[in-house]
Design an enzyme around this catalytic site. Structure first.
Site, PDB file in Angstrom:
ATOM      1  N   ASP A  39      16.102 137.835  70.173  1.00  0.00           N
ATOM      2  CA  ASP A  39      17.341 137.639  69.411  1.00  0.00           C
ATOM      3  C   ASP A  39      17.138 138.354  68.113  1.00  0.00           C
ATOM      4  O   ASP A  39      16.618 137.903  67.209  1.00  0.00           O
ATOM      5  CB  ASP A  39      17.592 135.892  69.120  1.00  0.00           C
ATOM      6  N   GLU A  78      19.626 140.105  73.067  1.00  0.00           N
ATOM      7  CA  GLU A  78      21.095 139.957  72.777  1.00  0.00           C
ATOM      8  C   GLU A  78      21.732 140.973  71.807  1.00  0.00           C
ATOM      9  O   GLU A  78      21.244 141.676  71.055  1.00  0.00           O
ATOM     10  CB  GLU A  78      21.222 138.634  71.959  1.00  0.00           C
ATOM     11  N   ASP A 102      16.392 130.543  66.259  1.00  0.00           N
ATOM     12  CA  ASP A 102      16.304 131.902  66.408  1.00  0.00           C
ATOM     13  C   ASP A 102      15.249 132.067  67.775  1.00  0.00           C
ATOM     14  O   ASP A 102      15.516 132.782  68.725  1.00  0.00           O
ATOM     15  CB  ASP A 102      15.905 132.739  65.350  1.00  0.00           C
TER      16      ASP A 102
END
Length: 177
Positions: free
Chosen positions: A4, A64, A137
């Site tokens: 991420d 992502e 996260d």
């Protein structure tokens, strides 16, 4: 390995597939907020991503994709962070797979609009994670890896056919007369 990307905190998660089941290898974050400028943050992202790849030797990297928001500067910074993490994977010849935030949330919770907390809760129930990470996260990085696992799993064991003739030739017992 899932990432991420972020310029303040970058989350990551590593999973192992064994007999089509998931096992957690590692989950964590890379703190970047104390670094003075964007260039130093990007350098740290590259170095830490490369170190994770060198330590765990992942087969693939799921990352992502930046989401489209109103703040162009934030999106630009996020895109740079993503690009640097991708460059580290490319540097070690690790294939990259990119997923939208909605796709990742949908794969984990069944709802593309799920909150970070819902994603974390679902991952906690799916996998053995001793303690809930302090920063979501980390679970977002793990979610990217799990999403990738779900995307590729159904098709790995399903043969593909070029047409009905090939299907019939390979499956003669499935024809009713």
């Amino acid at each position: 390995m899932g990432i991420d990307p972020g310029t303040t905190i970058m989350g990551y998660g590593l999973i192992k597939e064994r007999e089509n089941k998931l096992a957690l290898i590692s989950i964590g974050v890379i703190h970047l907020s104390k670094l003075e400028n964007q260039a130093l943050k990007l350098k740290k992202i590259f170095e830490r991503t490369l170190a994770l790849i060198d330590e765990y030797h992942p087969d693939e990297l799921a990352i992502e994709a930046p989401f489209y928001g109103k703040n162009v500067q934030s999106m630009l910074k996020l895109g740079r962070a993503q690009g640097v993490a991708m460059a580290a994977a490319l540097y070690r010849s690790v294939p990259i797979f990119e997923y939208s935030p909605k796709k990742i949330k949908q794969a984990i919770t069944g709802n593309g609009n799920a909150s970070k907390e819902q994603v974390a809760a679902m991952l906690m129930s799916m996998m053995v994670i001793d303690d809930k990470p302090r920063h979501l996260d980390a679970t977002d990085g793990l979610a990217a890896a799990v999403c990738h696992f779900f995307q590729k799993s159904p098709n790995e064991h399903t043969p593909s056919y070029s047409g009905w003739g090939q299907f019939i030739n390979k499956n003669p017992g499935r024809i009713n007369q």
